[in-house]
Structures are given as C-alpha cells and as structure tokens.
Design a protein around this motif. Structure first.
Motif, PDB file in Angstrom:
ATOM      1  N   SER A  98       0.841  -1.191   0.000  1.00  0.00           N
ATOM      2  CA  SER A  98       0.000   0.000   0.000  1.00  0.00           C
ATOM      3  C   SER A  98       0.876   1.240   0.000  1.00  0.00           C
ATOM      4  CB  SER A  98      -0.894   0.007   1.248  1.00  0.00           C
ATOM      5  OG  SER A  98      -0.101   0.155   2.422  1.00  0.00           O
ATOM      6  N   LEU A  99       0.261   2.369  -0.272  1.00  0.00           N
ATOM      7  CA  LEU A  99       1.022   3.613  -0.293  1.00  0.00           C
ATOM      8  C   LEU A  99       1.613   3.896   1.085  1.00  0.00           C
ATOM      9  CD1 LEU A  99       0.050   6.703  -2.326  1.00  0.00           C
ATOM     10  CD2 LEU A  99       1.023   7.007  -0.073  1.00  0.00           C
ATOM     11  N   ARG A 100       0.865   3.642   2.133  1.00  0.00           N
ATOM     12  CA  ARG A 100       1.375   3.875   3.488  1.00  0.00           C
ATOM     13  C   ARG A 100       2.565   2.972   3.800  1.00  0.00           C
ATOM     14  NH1 ARG A 100      -4.038   4.164   7.311  1.00  0.00           N
ATOM     15  NH2 ARG A 100      -4.937   6.092   6.443  1.00  0.00           N
ATOM     16  N   ALA A 101       2.451   1.700   3.438  1.00  0.00           N
ATOM     17  CA  ALA A 101       3.545   0.768   3.714  1.00  0.00           C
ATOM     18  C   ALA A 101       4.782   1.120   2.905  1.00  0.00           C
ATOM     19  CB  ALA A 101       3.100  -0.657   3.428  1.00  0.00           C
ATOM     20  N   LEU A 127       5.017   8.910  -4.422  1.00  0.00           N
ATOM     21  CA  LEU A 127       4.194   7.697  -4.425  1.00  0.00           C
ATOM     22  C   LEU A 127       2.810   7.968  -4.994  1.00  0.00           C
ATOM     23  CD1 LEU A 127       5.255   6.294  -0.940  1.00  0.00           C
ATOM     24  CD2 LEU A 127       5.752   5.260  -3.158  1.00  0.00           C
ATOM     25  N   VAL A 128       2.236   9.111  -4.638  1.00  0.00           N
ATOM     26  CA  VAL A 128       0.915   9.464  -5.175  1.00  0.00           C
ATOM     27  C   VAL A 128       0.987   9.599  -6.694  1.00  0.00           C
ATOM     28  CG1 VAL A 128      -0.815  11.295  -5.274  1.00  0.00           C
ATOM     29  CG2 VAL A 128       0.047  10.516  -3.063  1.00  0.00           C
ATOM     30  N   THR A 129       2.035  10.226  -7.203  1.00  0.00           N
ATOM     31  CA  THR A 129       2.196  10.383  -8.656  1.00  0.00           C
ATOM     32  C   THR A 129       2.218   9.033  -9.352  1.00  0.00           C
ATOM     33  OG1 THR A 129       3.370  12.492  -8.484  1.00  0.00           O
ATOM     34  CG2 THR A 129       3.772  11.182 -10.457  1.00  0.00           C
ATOM     35  N   ALA A 162       0.893   6.331  -8.488  1.00  0.00           N
ATOM     36  CA  ALA A 162      -0.405   5.668  -8.444  1.00  0.00           C
ATOM     37  C   ALA A 162      -1.367   6.250  -9.479  1.00  0.00           C
ATOM     38  CB  ALA A 162      -1.007   5.777  -7.048  1.00  0.00           C
ATOM     39  N   THR A 163      -0.943   7.288 -10.183  1.00  0.00           N
ATOM     40  CA  THR A 163      -1.746   7.884 -11.252  1.00  0.00           C
ATOM     41  C   THR A 163      -1.174   7.449 -12.594  1.00  0.00           C
ATOM     42  OG1 THR A 163      -0.433   9.920 -11.503  1.00  0.00           O
ATOM     43  CG2 THR A 163      -2.089   9.871  -9.729  1.00  0.00           C
ATOM     44  N   ASP A 164      -1.605   8.099 -13.661  1.00  0.00           N
ATOM     45  CA  ASP A 164      -1.118   7.747 -15.000  1.00  0.00           C
ATOM     46  C   ASP A 164      -0.004   8.678 -15.471  1.00  0.00           C
ATOM     47  OD1 ASP A 164      -2.579  10.017 -15.324  1.00  0.00           O
ATOM     48  OD2 ASP A 164      -3.841   9.281 -16.967  1.00  0.00           O
ATOM     49  N   ARG A 165       0.623   9.383 -14.545  1.00  0.00           N
ATOM     50  CA  ARG A 165       1.746  10.260 -14.898  1.00  0.00           C
ATOM     51  C   ARG A 165       3.047   9.657 -14.394  1.00  0.00           C
ATOM     52  NH1 ARG A 165       0.645  15.548 -16.316  1.00  0.00           N
ATOM     53  NH2 ARG A 165       2.563  16.303 -15.383  1.00  0.00           N
ATOM     54  N   GLY A 166       4.123   9.834 -15.194  1.00  0.00           N
ATOM     55  CA  GLY A 166       5.428   9.405 -14.749  1.00  0.00           C
ATOM     56  C   GLY A 166       5.984  10.374 -13.717  1.00  0.00           C
ATOM     57  N   LEU A 167       7.050   9.968 -13.054  1.00  0.00           N
ATOM     58  CA  LEU A 167       7.703  10.772 -12.017  1.00  0.00           C
ATOM     59  C   LEU A 167       9.114  11.116 -12.481  1.00  0.00           C
ATOM     60  CD1 LEU A 167       7.911  11.900  -9.063  1.00  0.00           C
ATOM     61  CD2 LEU A 167       8.734   9.622  -8.420  1.00  0.00           C
TER      62      LEU A 167
END
Length: 368
Positions: A40-43, A71-73, A75-80
């Motif tokens: 998960s994002l938290r873990a 991490l939020v990025t 989880a979306t459709d955008r690269g980091l």
C-alpha cells in the motif's frame, strides 16, 4: 537470491538488501493497495522513510512530503521525474520506491549519449530472427517492454543525457500505455501496459539543457526536486553510516574516525555553498564548481578508511583526507584545486581541534 550469494555482491539491489523488511511489511499490510502494487502507499512510505517502532530502517534522508508526493504520482497515469544536484540520492530514492511498489528495482535504463531506442523498448536475437523470422521467441525485451508486460516500475536514469529523439520514444508509452512491435503480427504486435506499470526518471540539474526534454514529454511527468540535506548533524550521521557499511564490505575492520568525518562534512558543506565558518563569510574564490555532494563525501570517507587501513592498519587521518580530496575537487578544474588549497590554508589554521590542525599541516599534499 540467497543470503550467501547476496553477501558476495558489491551492491545488491534494494529488494535484496532489505528483503526481510519488505516481507514483514507485506505480511502486515492491511491498507488498500493501488492496482498492481505489492505494498500500500502507506507501507511503501514506511519502507522508504522508516518506522522505528516496527524495526523498519530509514533509507532516504529527505523530505517526507516529497516521498508521499512521489508515491501518489506513481499511483496515477503520470510518470515521475526526480531532478536535483548530483549526489542528492535521486537514484537511491527511485530504487527504493521501485522495490517497494514492484518488488524489483532492476528494470533500469541508463541514459547517455549512446543510449538507443532498442535499449529502452526491445531488440532481436538475430540468429533466431534470420532462421525463424520475427517471432516472440526471437524478441529480446528491454526494460520498458518488460515493465509494461509485467506491470512494474521502470527506472530511467539520467534521461536528459539521451538524445531528444530517443527521449521521445516514451511519448506513446506514457500516454497510450501501449508498446507497438510492428514486426510481429496479431496480438503479439501490441503490448498493453498492465496495472502497476509506470516510469521513474531522474535528471541532474547540471545536465538539464544538454538535451532539453520536449514540452510534450514534460507534460507526461510530474517534476519533483530533491534538495541537498540541510542539516549538518543529519548529513554527518548519513556519511558515517554509509561509509561504515562500505568499509565493512571492503574488508576494513575499524570504524571511521568521527572527528575526521566532521572535518570532511564541514569542508564539503562550506565549499558547496561558497562560504566558510559559522558566520557565513565568503571563502576566497567563492563556490567550488566540482560536485561536493553527500554521496561524494561518502566516497571520500570510504577512500580515507581504505587508505588508512591497508597502508598503515588504522582508521585514516586528516592527511589521508587531504590526499583523497584532491581527486574530488580537481577533476577538471585547476581553479577548484586552488580554491580547495585556499580553504585548507584559511579554515584549517583558524579552526579548533586536532584534526583541523592536522588538515592544515597536510595541505601541502595537494601539490604532490
């Protein structure tokens, strides 16, 4: 990879170095996971920034909010895209995040002037290609194809070192989430990204502009800047921990001298910002142009320990530090060597402490 095998590696990947922590986090993770993620994002955040109560070590010394945004990025459709000065742990952060999200950090493209589209997407086994023609058997997947097919994070190191036309091969991959293999017919000719696929790219600010990214590619990334460590004590602790680990792997059985490390970190910080002393007065020659990053400080501390141990059977002293600093500060600029020499002359003479005095006495070693 077994523990004995990993112990023989110079630098195992993050998922091997921290396998026990990752397994523990996966076992107790009850939070919702983004599609295709192993944590998960938290873990994943706990894995990167640490959780002392749960026995999870801190691996990235930096802004917690930066890690959360990264991490939020993903989880979306955008690269980091991680940008910053050389040595600010951009690659380490991308490796840790990839290990947490995908369980592997080894799907990596190393950018450079010689990087080709084949190294990013796919190539062919030419013996099979000649004998059988284009087929899935003769296809050799590169990191991007594997990441899309397996639903994993792909790391693209130093993307701005690649020619513009090579960078732009990512456009359709990041927008349409499909990789076309025109040589193959039928379903094999289109590889659609599975849940969990995304890209983490890095670029250091000294290379930006060498091959400036197109506006179209920039729109497909969220930019995050990784800054140098602002706190002296935090940077010193990191240099001590990392150099100690490197020295153990190099067979050095004595710990680095903390007083020598304090001198080293102070020297790097003050040359990095072009000021000397706690009052912030300018050092003659202003800011040094060489990379005086935390990562470079760790490398110098490692070299000091190796030199002291294998030449004299001790931890390494200020004279070793001066000798090792010469190769850091004067890689391509005689002016930087002169700036370093002036720093040792001025700061070494006025600072208190045995190692500062020893540093001043050893300043002549820069010329040898």
């Amino acid at each position: 990879m077994s523990t004995p095998d990993a112990a023989r590696l110079q630098r195992p990947p993050a998922e091997v170095r921290h396998a026990e922590e990752l397994a523990a986090l996966r076992a107790e993770d009850r939070d919702p996971r983004p599609p295709g993620w192993q944590l998960s994002l938290r873990a994943a955040r706990r894995f990167v920034i640490g959780d002392e109560r749960a026995g999870i070590t801190r691996k990235f010394v930096g802004n917690t909010a930066l890690v959360e945004r990264a991490l939020v990025t993903l989880a979306t459709d955008r690269g980091l895209l991680l940008v910053g000065e050389p040595g600010t742990a951009k690659s380490l952060l991308s490796e840790l995040i990839a290990a947490a999200v995908s369980g592997t950090s080894t799907l990596t493209v190393q950018g450079g002037a010689a990087t080709t589209e084949d190294q990013i997407k796919y190539s062919w086994n030419y013996a099979l290609l000649v004998s059988e023609g284009p087929s899935p058997r003769s296809l050799v997947p590169a990191p991007m194809l594997r990441g899309m097919a397996e639903g994993r994070i792909v790391r693209f190191e130093e993307i701005t070192r690649c020619p513009l036309e090579v960078q732009d091969c990512l456009l359709s991959l990041l927008s349409e989430r499909v990789l076309a293999v025109p040589e193959l017919e039928g379903e094999g000719g289109m590889v659609f990204a599975r849940a969990g696929f995304n890209v983490i790219a890095t670029a250091n600010t000294r290379d930006r502009g060498v091959n400036e990214m197109s506006a179209a590619l920039k729109r497909r990334f969220t930019f995050e800047t990784v800054f140098p460590i602002p706190d002296f004590d935090t940077e010193l602790a990191l240099v001590e921990a990392e150099s100690s680990a490197l020295l153990r792997r190099s067979g050095v059985t004595v710990a680095p001298d903390r007083d020598v490390l304090e001198v080293l970190v102070t020297t790097f910080r003050e040359l990095r910002r072009g000021a000397g002393g706690p009052s912030g007065q300018a050092v003659a020659g202003d800011r040094i142009s060489a990379v005086m990053s935390t990562a470079e400080a760790v490398s110098v501390a490692h070299a000091v320990g190796v030199r002291g141990w294998y030449l004299r059977g001790e931890a390494g002293d200020a004279a070793d530090l001066v000798t090792c600093l010469a190769g850091t500060a004067a890689k391509d600029s005689p002016e930087d060597l002169a700036r370093l020499r002036r720093f040792l002359e001025q700061e070494g003479s006025r600072r208190r402490g045995a190692q500062w005095k020893a540093l001043h006495r050893a300043r002549h070693l820069l010329a040898e």
